[in-house]
Design a protein around this motif. Sequence first.
Motif, PDB file in Angstrom:
ATOM      1  N   LEU A 171      50.269  79.789  19.496  1.00 48.05           N
ATOM      2  CA  LEU A 171      50.008  81.109  20.103  1.00 48.05           C
ATOM      3  C   LEU A 171      48.572  81.195  20.596  1.00 48.05           C
ATOM      4  O   LEU A 171      47.634  80.851  19.871  1.00 48.05           O
ATOM      5  CB  LEU A 171      50.257  82.227  19.091  1.00 48.05           C
ATOM      6  CG  LEU A 171      49.933  83.646  19.582  1.00 48.05           C
ATOM      7  CD1 LEU A 171      50.876  84.044  20.735  1.00 48.05           C
ATOM      8  CD2 LEU A 171      50.035  84.651  18.438  1.00 48.05           C
ATOM      9  N   GLN A 172      48.429  81.643  21.821  1.00 50.97           N
ATOM     10  CA  GLN A 172      47.104  81.939  22.388  1.00 50.97           C
ATOM     11  C   GLN A 172      47.130  83.347  22.992  1.00 50.97           C
ATOM     12  O   GLN A 172      48.123  83.748  23.599  1.00 50.97           O
ATOM     13  CB  GLN A 172      46.728  80.916  23.468  1.00 50.97           C
ATOM     14  CG  GLN A 172      46.585  79.503  22.956  1.00 50.97           C
ATOM     15  CD  GLN A 172      46.188  78.556  24.060  1.00 50.97           C
ATOM     16  OE1 GLN A 172      45.057  78.568  24.530  1.00 50.97           O
ATOM     17  NE2 GLN A 172      47.131  77.717  24.482  1.00 50.97           N
ATOM     18  N   ARG A 173      45.998  84.031  22.827  1.00 51.80           N
ATOM     19  CA  ARG A 173      45.946  85.422  23.303  1.00 51.80           C
ATOM     20  C   ARG A 173      44.540  85.753  23.796  1.00 51.80           C
ATOM     21  O   ARG A 173      43.544  85.401  23.144  1.00 51.80           O
ATOM     22  CB  ARG A 173      46.338  86.382  22.176  1.00 51.80           C
ATOM     23  CG  ARG A 173      46.360  87.861  22.566  1.00 51.80           C
ATOM     24  CD  ARG A 173      46.909  88.678  21.414  1.00 51.80           C
ATOM     25  NE  ARG A 173      47.063  90.087  21.759  1.00 51.80           N
ATOM     26  CZ  ARG A 173      46.158  91.029  21.478  1.00 51.80           C
ATOM     27  NH1 ARG A 173      45.033  90.704  20.828  1.00 51.80           N
ATOM     28  NH2 ARG A 173      46.381  92.282  21.817  1.00 51.80           N
ATOM     29  N   GLN A 174      44.485  86.443  24.958  1.00 51.30           N
ATOM     30  CA  GLN A 174      43.219  86.955  25.495  1.00 51.30           C
ATOM     31  C   GLN A 174      43.294  88.485  25.558  1.00 51.30           C
ATOM     32  O   GLN A 174      44.346  89.048  25.873  1.00 51.30           O
ATOM     33  CB  GLN A 174      42.942  86.404  26.900  1.00 51.30           C
ATOM     34  CG  GLN A 174      42.661  84.922  26.943  1.00 51.30           C
ATOM     35  CD  GLN A 174      42.203  84.488  28.323  1.00 51.30           C
ATOM     36  OE1 GLN A 174      41.046  84.624  28.685  1.00 51.30           O
ATOM     37  NE2 GLN A 174      43.151  83.963  29.101  1.00 51.30           N
ATOM     38  N   ARG A 175      42.155  89.098  25.307  1.00 50.17           N
ATOM     39  CA  ARG A 175      42.091  90.575  25.317  1.00 50.17           C
ATOM     40  C   ARG A 175      40.704  91.010  25.807  1.00 50.17           C
ATOM     41  O   ARG A 175      39.696  90.437  25.408  1.00 50.17           O
ATOM     42  CB  ARG A 175      42.338  91.129  23.914  1.00 50.17           C
ATOM     43  CG  ARG A 175      42.153  92.634  23.771  1.00 50.17           C
ATOM     44  CD  ARG A 175      42.410  93.065  22.340  1.00 50.17           C
ATOM     45  NE  ARG A 175      42.102  94.468  22.129  1.00 50.17           N
ATOM     46  CZ  ARG A 175      40.898  94.921  21.786  1.00 50.17           C
ATOM     47  NH1 ARG A 175      39.877  94.070  21.617  1.00 50.17           N
ATOM     48  NH2 ARG A 175      40.691  96.213  21.616  1.00 50.17           N
ATOM     49  N   TYR A 185      39.314  85.703  22.651  1.00 53.29           N
ATOM     50  CA  TYR A 185      40.310  84.678  22.993  1.00 53.29           C
ATOM     51  C   TYR A 185      40.598  83.924  21.689  1.00 53.29           C
ATOM     52  O   TYR A 185      39.707  83.333  21.084  1.00 53.29           O
ATOM     53  CB  TYR A 185      39.733  83.746  24.051  1.00 53.29           C
ATOM     54  CG  TYR A 185      40.612  82.605  24.480  1.00 53.29           C
ATOM     55  CD1 TYR A 185      41.957  82.535  24.153  1.00 53.29           C
ATOM     56  CD2 TYR A 185      40.082  81.579  25.253  1.00 53.29           C
ATOM     57  CE1 TYR A 185      42.754  81.483  24.565  1.00 53.29           C
ATOM     58  CE2 TYR A 185      40.873  80.509  25.680  1.00 53.29           C
ATOM     59  CZ  TYR A 185      42.198  80.465  25.324  1.00 53.29           C
ATOM     60  OH  TYR A 185      42.995  79.413  25.736  1.00 53.29           O
ATOM     61  N   SER A 228      45.542  92.838  27.887  1.00 51.92           N
ATOM     62  CA  SER A 228      45.722  91.647  27.045  1.00 51.92           C
ATOM     63  C   SER A 228      46.959  90.886  27.498  1.00 51.92           C
ATOM     64  O   SER A 228      47.887  91.464  28.100  1.00 51.92           O
ATOM     65  CB  SER A 228      45.853  92.031  25.569  1.00 51.92           C
ATOM     66  OG  SER A 228      47.016  92.812  25.361  1.00 51.92           O
ATOM     67  N   THR A 229      46.974  89.608  27.205  1.00 49.31           N
ATOM     68  CA  THR A 229      48.125  88.768  27.516  1.00 49.31           C
ATOM     69  C   THR A 229      48.142  87.584  26.552  1.00 49.31           C
ATOM     70  O   THR A 229      47.096  87.193  26.011  1.00 49.31           O
ATOM     71  CB  THR A 229      48.083  88.281  28.975  1.00 49.31           C
ATOM     72  OG1 THR A 229      49.293  87.605  29.280  1.00 49.31           O
ATOM     73  CG2 THR A 229      46.901  87.364  29.200  1.00 49.31           C
ATOM     74  N   SER A 230      49.291  87.015  26.321  1.00 50.20           N
ATOM     75  CA  SER A 230      49.420  85.905  25.368  1.00 50.20           C
ATOM     76  C   SER A 230      50.399  84.862  25.905  1.00 50.20           C
ATOM     77  O   SER A 230      51.250  85.159  26.747  1.00 50.20           O
ATOM     78  CB  SER A 230      49.886  86.415  24.007  1.00 50.20           C
ATOM     79  OG  SER A 230      51.145  87.056  24.109  1.00 50.20           O
ATOM     80  N   ARG A 231      50.250  83.647  25.373  1.00 46.25           N
ATOM     81  CA  ARG A 231      51.129  82.541  25.748  1.00 46.25           C
ATOM     82  C   ARG A 231      51.440  81.700  24.502  1.00 46.25           C
ATOM     83  O   ARG A 231      50.625  81.602  23.577  1.00 46.25           O
ATOM     84  CB  ARG A 231      50.470  81.638  26.806  1.00 46.25           C
ATOM     85  CG  ARG A 231      50.254  82.298  28.148  1.00 46.25           C
ATOM     86  CD  ARG A 231      51.580  82.538  28.855  1.00 46.25           C
ATOM     87  NE  ARG A 231      51.371  83.012  30.204  1.00 46.25           N
ATOM     88  CZ  ARG A 231      51.205  84.292  30.544  1.00 46.25           C
ATOM     89  NH1 ARG A 231      51.214  85.232  29.607  1.00 46.25           N
ATOM     90  NH2 ARG A 231      51.035  84.638  31.788  1.00 46.25           N
ATOM     91  N   THR A 232      52.620  81.084  24.526  1.00 46.69           N
ATOM     92  CA  THR A 232      53.023  80.184  23.444  1.00 46.69           C
ATOM     93  C   THR A 232      53.391  78.823  24.018  1.00 46.69           C
ATOM     94  O   THR A 232      53.865  78.709  25.166  1.00 46.69           O
ATOM     95  CB  THR A 232      54.236  80.747  22.680  1.00 46.69           C
ATOM     96  OG1 THR A 232      55.341  80.900  23.585  1.00 46.69           O
ATOM     97  CG2 THR A 232      53.894  82.079  22.034  1.00 46.69           C
TER      98      THR A 232
END
Length: 441
Positions: free
Chosen positions: A252-256, A293, A208-212
């Motif tokens: 906030l965005q996150r993919q897993r 997502y 998983s990873t996330s971005r702001t």
Amino acid sequence: MNMTWFPSTTTASTETDSTTIGCAMKIKCLRTLKWGMAFALAGMLTGNTDVHAQQSQFVQHGGQAFPVVQASDAMAMMATPMETAPLTNLDNAIQQVGHHCNGSCGTGQCGGSCSGMNYGGGSSMYGAGASCNSGGCMECPTCEPYKYARVEAVYMRREDMNNFTRSQLFELDEYDFEWAPRVTFGSVPDCVNGTEVSFTGPLNWETSTSRTGINGRTFLTESYDAVDPDVGFVFLYDPTNLADSANDAIALQRQRYESTYWTAEAVQTMMAWDIAKFSFGGRFVSFEEEYSYTASNGVAAVDNGRIASDATNNMIGLQVGLEIFTPVCNNVSSFIRGKAGAYWNLSEGKAIVEDQGERLYRSSDDDGGLAGLFELSSGLQYQLGELLAVHAGTELWYMTEVATAENQIPSLVGLDARRRNVNSGDDVLFLGFNFGATLKF
């Protein structure tokens, strides 16, 4: 059972034991009695005249011819030394045709076998026609039934996940290697044919990873019925009203992405000494994946969007396997194991896309079809003792015609987007290592 017997014609041995001498005397007595009866019968039929006896050398009686001899000759025959009698060793005087030396040699020629490779039960004698008395018979190999347990740790990774993403601005990392147990238990009651059960897993991979503070541009395209139906654009947070911009930053965005694998098998085995093992039987394989997502600007539904996809594969079928061991040096041997199976795959796929409280896409479907699983392993094994061995090697697993979460994600969403069936035509590769020990008992 009918058995045929015939008299031996072999030359007598010069050495005779007490049994041979006793039986030889009995046979000599019988011969003398026969000649005596023939002499008496000849006397009754011919008037006991020497002249007539000399003229008639044989007397016919009951369809048989009996020689006529003088009384003095009959006495001389009784005095014949036994050493000159053409007798054979009584152990070989009578032989059984087609005799098989089972249990012990007994008499005759070895003609038995070891009943293939099944060495259970009592032993038998064999020798490709060798004489039992000459020591040519060989005893069949014997076997002690045994069981075995193998405990392994597999260190595997699901491949082809590097840089996977549905965002145009950030992506997922590659899966890490993960540990899982593989336990095998087997039984070989006759050193050849046996049974074996095995369980592997569960293996679970997650990345998983996330971005702001970046916008929500994705690789999905939205089709909608609006003032201008030809307008299409990417999202999340690409609203249909012009009050918001596709370039607006999202908090906030996150993919897993997650994958899970486990398998169980039960097979029949055939051992070829300690160098090879063939197996055939049934197997069940479970492989599941989930992808999500999310984009969020707050707690309200209108401030959130998401893409979600999952796939399930339940595979059941038949497989064959082969293990080969090759000595290297001292207590070290190399091994190679291979398995190939054909399975009926009951697959299911789901996908959903929502943005700012609006559902843009939803599908759910299941189907059945043929799938395959192939395994290859190689490495080295060290024998610590007669009953315990340790090993280490590499692993490769390859699945074909399965459903993955990646392949369920649509490329076009919106009111006019067509709902898709489950896509189960993907291939998955696993690579890794194994470490373990095997105990016989």
